[in-house]
Write a protein that holds these residues in place. Structure first.
Motif, mmCIF file in Angstrom:
data_model
loop_
_atom_site.group_PDB
_atom_site.id
_atom_site.type_symbol
_atom_site.label_atom_id
_atom_site.label_comp_id
_atom_site.label_asym_id
_atom_site.label_seq_id
_atom_site.Cartn_x
_atom_site.Cartn_y
_atom_site.Cartn_z
ATOM 1 N N VAL A 91 0.753 -0.721 -0.169
ATOM 2 C CA VAL A 91 -0.327 0.309 0.454
ATOM 3 C C VAL A 91 1.081 1.408 -0.343
ATOM 4 C CG1 VAL A 91 -2.430 1.109 1.312
ATOM 5 C CG2 VAL A 91 -1.619 -1.758 1.112
ATOM 6 N N HIS A 92 0.768 2.120 -1.218
ATOM 7 C CA HIS A 92 1.404 3.478 -0.845
ATOM 8 C C HIS A 92 0.696 4.473 -0.859
ATOM 9 C CE1 HIS A 92 2.767 6.333 -4.098
ATOM 10 N NE2 HIS A 92 3.992 6.342 -3.024
ATOM 11 N N PRO B 8 5.282 10.981 3.523
ATOM 12 C CA PRO B 8 6.764 9.740 4.714
ATOM 13 C C PRO B 8 6.648 9.883 6.093
ATOM 14 C CG PRO B 8 7.377 12.036 4.334
ATOM 15 C CD PRO B 8 5.382 11.752 4.165
ATOM 16 N N LYS B 9 5.579 10.024 6.703
ATOM 17 C CA LYS B 9 5.200 9.552 8.163
ATOM 18 C C LYS B 9 4.851 7.319 8.119
ATOM 19 C CE LYS B 9 2.144 10.865 11.884
ATOM 20 N NZ LYS B 9 0.986 10.797 11.881
ATOM 21 N N GLN B 10 6.089 7.261 8.623
ATOM 22 C CA GLN B 10 5.985 6.016 8.634
ATOM 23 C C GLN B 10 5.087 5.187 9.808
ATOM 24 O OE1 GLN B 10 8.804 3.657 6.570
ATOM 25 N NE2 GLN B 10 8.461 6.105 6.410
ATOM 26 N N GLY C 40 6.654 -4.671 5.947
ATOM 27 C CA GLY C 40 8.023 -3.437 6.236
ATOM 28 C C GLY C 40 7.682 -2.002 5.540
ATOM 29 N N THR C 41 8.532 -1.358 5.789
ATOM 30 C CA THR C 41 8.117 -0.351 5.021
ATOM 31 C C THR C 41 9.083 0.239 3.817
ATOM 32 O OG1 THR C 41 8.481 1.607 6.316
ATOM 33 C CG2 THR C 41 7.091 0.940 6.826
ATOM 34 N N VAL D 221 4.056 0.525 2.492
ATOM 35 C CA VAL D 221 3.782 -0.157 3.399
ATOM 36 C C VAL D 221 3.740 -1.571 2.925
ATOM 37 C CG1 VAL D 221 2.471 -0.956 5.765
ATOM 38 C CG2 VAL D 221 2.980 1.753 5.121
ATOM 39 N N TRP D 222 4.259 -2.949 3.280
ATOM 40 C CA TRP D 222 4.281 -4.045 2.638
ATOM 41 C C TRP D 222 4.132 -5.371 3.577
ATOM 42 C CZ3 TRP D 222 7.804 -7.961 3.551
ATOM 43 C CH2 TRP D 222 9.246 -7.218 4.041
#
Length: 131
Positions: free
Chosen positions: A81-82, A86-88, A115-116, A125-126
């Motif tokens: 998901v993109h 930029p916030k993790q 992860g990201t 985020v995957w």
């Protein structure tokens, strides 16, 4: 919308808007892909919960359009998901008094790994699921 994927290793990509109906659309894309690829019901159920959490986070905390990519991997599936922020995401300790804040814990628990990745416009985020 019903997907028919002739290539067993196909990749499915859709663009979603940051609104509640996008979670439902994301779940349908994942369900159609998993069914087409012959993945188990258990893996599909886990993927549905994961995509709901990731898209919900993008709606709540991200920016701009959301791109969902679902790929068939050996023995499973990769959900990405993109969004344009930029916030993790954070895995927070459980607060029993809160009805929210468990999404990334669910993603962590249900995926083989997650992860990201930074992206030129935001982040991805995957989560990888294995049969």
């Amino acid at each position: 919308m019903r997907l028919v994927l002739n290539d067993p290793l196909a990749e499915v990509r859709v663009t979603l808007t940051a609104e509640g109906g996008s979670c439902s659309r994301a779940r349908q894309v994942v369900r159609d892909a998993a069914t087409s690829w012959g993945l188990s019901e258990d893996l599909t159920d886990d993927a549905l919960l994961i995509v709901t959490e990731l898209v919900s986070n993008s709606i709540d905390h991200g920016e701009g359009l959301i791109t969902l990519t679902v790929s068939r991997k050996s023995g499973g599936m990769l959900v990405e998901v993109h969004d344009e922020s930029p916030k993790q995401p954070l895995v927070r300790p459980v607060d029993p008094s809160s009805a929210r804040g468990r999404g990334m814990q669910l993603v962590q628990a249900l995926s083989a790994r997650w992860g990201t990745k930074p992206h030129a416009r935001g982040k991805v985020v995957w989560a990888e699921l294995k049969a």
